[in-house]
Design a protein around this motif. Structure first.
Motif: not given
Length: 415
Positions: A170-190
């Protein structure tokens, strides 16, 4: 020669009384105090914006909330901006807008936007499970945090209690999802960068576990258990359908009648229902066609092959087969998804082409060109293999009457 303005003093400001008309007390270098008839006193900075012809005013706040010293500091900051050809009023508005965006761009809000962008490339079940995991484990702690205020230390503190319970997957999957969200925020300039890129390294890696399954020689015993189990007829059909077609539990449970091509003898699963978002065609054998014939009186007038018992307008739960197998005595021995592994092992041991087996399991060919070229050919070439597999299942059910030849008491069977 211009008159030199004498700087104001706190005493002078305190003694300034309201008059019938508004008046100004100048401090110099563009700063002044505006005294209104109602007694309010407000700081004003008068300046000429870069590339503008007319002068303008900028408010610094009310006295005494903003002291004389603070007003002078604001003046010097504004003059420094002007020296860089930056309009201090526009700079202030932009700063406020940025802070307002930070307050509104919370982790939960950006997570929702990220998942909406991701939705076309994954199954709806994946979308639901992803959101539920974030809602359960992450949002209560950092859902309201501005996306660019979340630190690695904070994220790790949220995940530590989950890891302490031993839920490392569960921790592994959450780390993966959290990172995808953060990368999305960087790519969208947030956000300017992703400070959570390495948080997965703060936890032990989960042990890789294969889907629980049985050996090929144990298939006859499984078929006897399926035949003797006290389960509903539709559940029995679902388990055998999944076994014969080598489909995933969610794909089998959600099968629609419109996906069945009786003329071509194919089950064509649309891309939106597949894990890899690609259309998957499964050749139908005499045994699987016989299962469909048994299902026709039950659900042919409905949307789904395997209707839910409680609400026939929707399909049976994807975990139904799993729970039934567990109650048959196969807990920790076999799961519904493991039926695919059982089929794969058997077919590989029989020497069938590994590419055909991978295609039957809907595993994506890494060679995109080859995959596109061979797709239709693979369906035709898979027919003999799928027919052998169905016949093998039937042979393993020796002394067990198969579904298509059994008259079930459907009204008395329990789930």
């Amino acid at each position: 020669m211009a008159n030199k303005t004498t700087p104001l003093s706190d005493t002078e400001i305190k003694k300034a009384k309201p008059r019938e008309k508004e008046y100004i007390l100048a401090d110099g270098r563009g700063l002044s105090l505006r005294v209104k008839p109602n007694g309010s006193k407000n700081w004003i900075f008068n300046y000429k914006p870069p590339f503008a012809k007319k002068r303008t005013n900028m408010g610094f706040g009310a006295y005494p909330e903003v002291t004389l010293a603070q007003a002078r500091t604001k003046r010097e900051e504004a003059r420094q901006l002007l020296a860089q050809e930056i309009d201090p009023k526009e700079h202030k508005q932009a700063t406020y807008a940025q802070k307002d965006a930070e307050r509104n761009n919370t982790f939960e809000k950006i997570a929702a936007e990220w998942l909406e962008v991701k939705r076309p490339s994954v199954t709806e079940g994946h979308v639901i499970s992803t959101w539920n995991s974030l809602k359960l484990h992450i949002f209560p702690e950092i859902g309201d945090y501005p996306i660019n205020k979340i630190t690695a230390q904070k994220a790790i503190s949220v995940l530590k209690p989950i890891a302490a319970k031993g839920n490392l997957e569960t921790v592994r999957r959450l780390c993966q999802r959290i990172n995808e969200i953060m990368v999305f925020s960087v790519n969208t300039g947030l956000a300017e960068h992703n400070p959570l890129a390495g948080i997965g390294k703060a936890f032990s890696a989960p042990k890789k576990q294969n889907m629980t399954t049985i050996r090929p020689e144990e298939l006859p015993g499984l078929m006897r258990s399926i035949n003797r189990a006290s389960i509903k007829f539709v559940t029995r059909c679902l388990i055998e359908w999944q076994l014969h077609t080598l489909s995933r539990p969610s794909e089998a449970a959600g099968a629609r009648w419109e996906e069945i091509d009786f003329e071509e003898k194919l089950w064509v699963i649309p891309a939106e229902r597949m894990k890899k978002r690609r259309i998957h065609s499964i050749p139908l054998t005499p045994q699987t066609l016989a299962i469909l014939e048994e299902l026709k009186p039950i659900s042919r007038h409905r949307e789904y092959l395997f209707p839910s018992d409680r609400n026939p307008r929707t399909h049976i739960n994807a975990q139904t087969a799993n729970m039934a197998i567990k109650r048959m005595g196969y807990e920790k021995k076999l799961v519904a998804h493991g039926l695919r592994a059982l089929g794969s092992t058997t077919l590989n041991e029989q020497g069938f082409d590994c590419d055909l087996i991978e295609a039957a399991l809907a595993h994506v060919d890494k060679n995109e060109v080859r995959a596109a070229y061979n797709r239709s050919d693979y369906v035709r070439r898979r027919i003999p293999m799928m027919e052998w597999w169905s016949e093998h299942i039937e042979k393993c059910a020796t002394n067990v009457t198969p579904i298509m030849n059994t008259t079930f008491s459907r009204s008395t069977e329990t789930n």
